[in-house]
Design a protein around this motif. Structure first.
Motif, PDB file in Angstrom:
ATOM      1  N   LEU A 119      12.889  42.774  39.171  1.00 33.86           N
ATOM      2  CA  LEU A 119      11.461  42.553  39.321  1.00 33.86           C
ATOM      3  C   LEU A 119      11.093  41.142  38.871  1.00 33.86           C
ATOM      4  O   LEU A 119      11.777  40.549  38.042  1.00 33.86           O
ATOM      5  N   PRO A 120      10.002  40.574  39.387  1.00 31.25           N
ATOM      6  CA  PRO A 120       9.552  39.260  38.919  1.00 31.25           C
ATOM      7  C   PRO A 120       9.325  39.261  37.413  1.00 31.25           C
ATOM      8  O   PRO A 120       8.740  40.202  36.860  1.00 31.25           O
ATOM      9  N   THR A 121       9.783  38.224  36.738  1.00 36.01           N
ATOM     10  CA  THR A 121       9.733  38.192  35.274  1.00 36.01           C
ATOM     11  C   THR A 121       8.797  37.125  34.708  1.00 36.01           C
ATOM     12  O   THR A 121       8.331  37.260  33.577  1.00 36.01           O
ATOM     13  N   ALA A 122       8.540  36.064  35.459  1.00 33.63           N
ATOM     14  CA  ALA A 122       7.739  34.959  34.928  1.00 33.63           C
ATOM     15  C   ALA A 122       6.380  35.443  34.434  1.00 33.63           C
ATOM     16  O   ALA A 122       5.672  36.170  35.129  1.00 33.63           O
ATOM     17  N   GLY A 123       6.038  35.070  33.205  1.00 37.71           N
ATOM     18  CA  GLY A 123       4.750  35.450  32.642  1.00 37.71           C
ATOM     19  C   GLY A 123       4.754  36.722  31.840  1.00 37.71           C
ATOM     20  O   GLY A 123       3.799  37.016  31.116  1.00 37.71           O
ATOM     21  N   HIS A 124       5.822  37.505  31.940  1.00 40.49           N
ATOM     22  CA  HIS A 124       5.913  38.729  31.139  1.00 40.49           C
ATOM     23  C   HIS A 124       6.263  38.365  29.689  1.00 40.49           C
ATOM     24  O   HIS A 124       6.965  37.380  29.433  1.00 40.49           O
ATOM     25  N   THR A 125       5.814  39.177  28.749  1.00 38.76           N
ATOM     26  CA  THR A 125       6.052  38.904  27.336  1.00 38.76           C
ATOM     27  C   THR A 125       6.754  40.052  26.614  1.00 38.76           C
ATOM     28  O   THR A 125       7.253  39.867  25.508  1.00 38.76           O
ATOM     29  N   GLU A 126       6.797  41.230  27.230  1.00 38.29           N
ATOM     30  CA  GLU A 126       7.347  42.406  26.554  1.00 38.29           C
ATOM     31  C   GLU A 126       8.562  42.948  27.295  1.00 38.29           C
ATOM     32  O   GLU A 126       8.734  42.736  28.492  1.00 38.29           O
ATOM     33  N   GLY A 127       9.397  43.671  26.552  1.00 36.76           N
ATOM     34  CA  GLY A 127      10.517  44.398  27.140  1.00 36.76           C
ATOM     35  C   GLY A 127      11.556  43.504  27.795  1.00 36.76           C
ATOM     36  O   GLY A 127      11.673  42.307  27.505  1.00 36.76           O
TER      37      GLY A 127
END
Length: 286
Positions: free
Chosen positions: A109-117
């Motif tokens: 899945l797209p990851t850029a910008g995520h902060t958790e997990g």
């Protein structure tokens, strides 16, 4: 004058993505391939034509020496999500050895910008590559088509378990297409097209409900709030389906925007000209 393409590539790990990437992809495009596995790895057979060495991924000096010895220009990580802590030392070694490009283990899945997990961990690693001045190329693919039975918990429960309503479109891509696309762009695109690039591919776009319909009357479909603890990796499957319900299962998703853009999903498919992308029905024999 056009830029020369990369020809010397190191692959960390040998598994689901790495084997077809090397065998039917990189070697077929005449790249020089170095496979690096852990000394303790019970690795599958190394494809004929590839070089192989076993090195502790935490040994920065040994990794850097191997990269230098083989003139490695690109490092491709295929390390699974449970061992992402092996990537930082590999990146440090790549930087020391003068490697030109690092392909982190994304393939999801797209990851850029995520902060958790897991998604947050992958995003932070790419941020660290930028901070180190080591160019990256990340590849978003959605979920492997081959993982759809796992996604639904079909093998363990005999049912297609859908968390929530399952009406949000998501991306599903065959492993052979993922490996083939990555091999093609790494050996055909110029460095300027690869450096700090994000590729979004898509084999097929469907909702979980539409996937379930492909099975017809073969198996029952049930709606659940979460997978029970008795199902192995149940929490991870729930996490995936909840992410899908938010739109994050599409390669067109952007975490900063908090939404999916259908036009963005699969926007990199055209970089592999003439390729016929495999369908869910074809891969799963439905």
């Amino acid at each position: 004058m056009s830029e020369a393409t990369y020809k010397s590539i190191a692959v960390l790990g040998i598994g689901t993505v790495a084997t077809p990437l090397i065998k039917a992809g990189l070697l077929a495009h005449n790249a020089s391939v170095l496979v690096i596995t852990r000394p303790s790895s019970t690795a599958r057979q190394i494809p004929e034509g590839a070089h192989h060495t076993a090195i502790d991924y935490a040994d920065v000096s040994a990794l850097a020496a191997a990269f230098r010895q083989h003139g490695v220009e690109v490092v491709v990580s295929t390390i699974n999500h449970e061992n992402l802590d092996a990537q930082p030392p590999a990146a440090e070694a790549a930087k020391k050895a003068g490697v030109k490009l690092f392909v982190p283990s994304e393939y999801g899945l797209p990851t850029a910008g995520h902060t958790e997990g897991i998604l947050g961990a992958k995003s932070r690693f790419v941020d660290s590559l930028v901070a180190a001045g080591l160019p990256y190329a990340r590849l978003y693919v959605g979920i492997f088509i081959e993982w759809i039975p796992f996604f639904f918990g079909l093998d363990e429960t005999g049912k297609l378990n859908i968390v929530g309503e399952g009406k949000t479109p998501a991306t599903f891509t065959a492993v052979s297409d993922i490996a083939g696309f990555l091999a093609y762009v790494l050996t055909h695109l110029s460095p300027s097209q690869l450096h700090n690039a994000t590729f979004r591919i898509q084999g097929e776009r469907r909702t979980p409900r539409e996937l379930a319909a492909l099975y017809g009357d073969k198996v029952p479909v049930v709606q659940i709030s979460e997978f029970p603890l008795s199902v192995k990796n149940g929490a991870f499957r729930t996490y995936l389906q909840v992410a899908f319900n938010s739109g994050a299962g599409s390669t067109g998703f952007d975490a900063a925007e908090g939404k999916d853009d259908e036009k963005r999903a699969g926007s990199s498919n055209s970089l592999w000209p003439g390729h016929q992308w495999r369908t869910v029905k074809e891969v799963l024999n439905l």
